[in-house]
Design a protein around this motif. Sequence first.
Motif, PDB file in Angstrom:
ATOM      1  N   GLU A  71       0.825  -1.207   0.000  1.00 34.59           N
ATOM      2  CA  GLU A  71       0.000   0.000   0.000  1.00 34.59           C
ATOM      3  C   GLU A  71       0.866   1.267   0.000  1.00 34.59           C
ATOM      4  OE1 GLU A  71      -4.124  -1.149   2.220  1.00 34.59           O
ATOM      5  OE2 GLU A  71      -2.295  -1.251   3.440  1.00 34.59           O
ATOM      6  N   ARG A  72       1.975   1.218   0.712  1.00 33.00           N
ATOM      7  CA  ARG A  72       2.892   2.359   0.680  1.00 33.00           C
ATOM      8  C   ARG A  72       3.463   2.546  -0.724  1.00 33.00           C
ATOM      9  NH1 ARG A  72       4.162   0.205   5.698  1.00 33.00           N
ATOM     10  NH2 ARG A  72       3.607   1.576   7.408  1.00 33.00           N
TER      11      ARG A  72
ATOM     12  N   ILE B 215      -6.098   7.808  -4.935  1.00 27.69           N
ATOM     13  CA  ILE B 215      -5.300   6.687  -4.423  1.00 27.69           C
ATOM     14  C   ILE B 215      -6.092   5.947  -3.348  1.00 27.69           C
ATOM     15  CG2 ILE B 215      -3.166   6.046  -3.240  1.00 27.69           C
ATOM     16  CD1 ILE B 215      -1.948   8.662  -4.484  1.00 27.69           C
ATOM     17  N   ALA B 216      -6.748   6.703  -2.479  1.00 28.59           N
ATOM     18  CA  ALA B 216      -7.545   6.102  -1.408  1.00 28.59           C
ATOM     19  C   ALA B 216      -8.683   5.246  -1.971  1.00 28.59           C
ATOM     20  CB  ALA B 216      -8.106   7.193  -0.505  1.00 28.59           C
ATOM     21  N   ARG B 217      -9.305   5.721  -3.037  1.00 29.81           N
ATOM     22  CA  ARG B 217     -10.385   4.964  -3.666  1.00 29.81           C
ATOM     23  C   ARG B 217      -9.863   3.622  -4.181  1.00 29.81           C
ATOM     24  NH1 ARG B 217     -11.833   8.700  -7.162  1.00 29.81           N
ATOM     25  NH2 ARG B 217     -12.939   9.791  -5.511  1.00 29.81           N
ATOM     26  N   PHE B 218      -8.685   3.629  -4.791  1.00 31.39           N
ATOM     27  CA  PHE B 218      -8.081   2.393  -5.286  1.00 31.39           C
ATOM     28  C   PHE B 218      -7.752   1.440  -4.138  1.00 31.39           C
ATOM     29  CE2 PHE B 218      -4.181   0.007  -6.298  1.00 31.39           C
ATOM     30  CZ  PHE B 218      -4.662  -0.770  -7.345  1.00 31.39           C
TER      31      PHE B 218
ATOM     32  N   LYS C 255       2.558  12.328   3.439  1.00 37.36           N
ATOM     33  CA  LYS C 255       3.305  13.373   4.164  1.00 37.36           C
ATOM     34  C   LYS C 255       4.448  12.753   4.971  1.00 37.36           C
ATOM     35  CE  LYS C 255       2.798  16.985   7.615  1.00 37.36           C
ATOM     36  NZ  LYS C 255       1.932  17.577   8.619  1.00 37.36           N
ATOM     37  N   ALA C 256       4.179  11.652   5.661  1.00 40.23           N
ATOM     38  CA  ALA C 256       5.207  10.991   6.473  1.00 40.23           C
ATOM     39  C   ALA C 256       6.342  10.458   5.599  1.00 40.23           C
ATOM     40  CB  ALA C 256       4.588   9.863   7.294  1.00 40.23           C
TER      41      ALA C 256
ATOM     42  N   VAL D 132      -5.941   8.946   5.625  1.00 39.63           N
ATOM     43  CA  VAL D 132      -4.882   7.949   5.833  1.00 39.63           C
ATOM     44  C   VAL D 132      -3.823   8.112   4.756  1.00 39.63           C
ATOM     45  CG1 VAL D 132      -4.375   5.477   5.801  1.00 39.63           C
ATOM     46  CG2 VAL D 132      -6.405   6.310   6.987  1.00 39.63           C
ATOM     47  N   VAL D 133      -4.270   8.260   3.520  1.00 42.86           N
ATOM     48  CA  VAL D 133      -3.335   8.406   2.400  1.00 42.86           C
ATOM     49  C   VAL D 133      -2.575   9.727   2.512  1.00 42.86           C
ATOM     50  CG1 VAL D 133      -3.139   8.562  -0.110  1.00 42.86           C
ATOM     51  CG2 VAL D 133      -4.704   6.906   0.913  1.00 42.86           C
TER      52      VAL D 133
END
Length: 74
Positions: free
Chosen positions: A11-12, A28-31, A44-45, A38-39
């Motif tokens: 996922e990353r 991206i979140a939808r995929f 950002k991290a 979360v995304v």
Amino acid sequence: MAKAKYISDFERDVMRIGNAKGYKAPQIARFLRRGKMVVYNHIKAMDEAGTLDDLPLCFVVDEIAAAIGKANGQ
């Protein structure tokens, strides 16, 4: 306590690929079927850690980018 399982390495990688190919966090979140916050937070991290540009092999990048686009009707 977390609402769902932890973010996997795959996922990353999808987040890195989507970001590199110009997809926005909601796409991206939808995929990934994850929340857009979360995304946003993971992108950002990874950016702060300097790992956002660590993409996998190019053929994997192209395949996943195409899948993200397809999941978003593109």
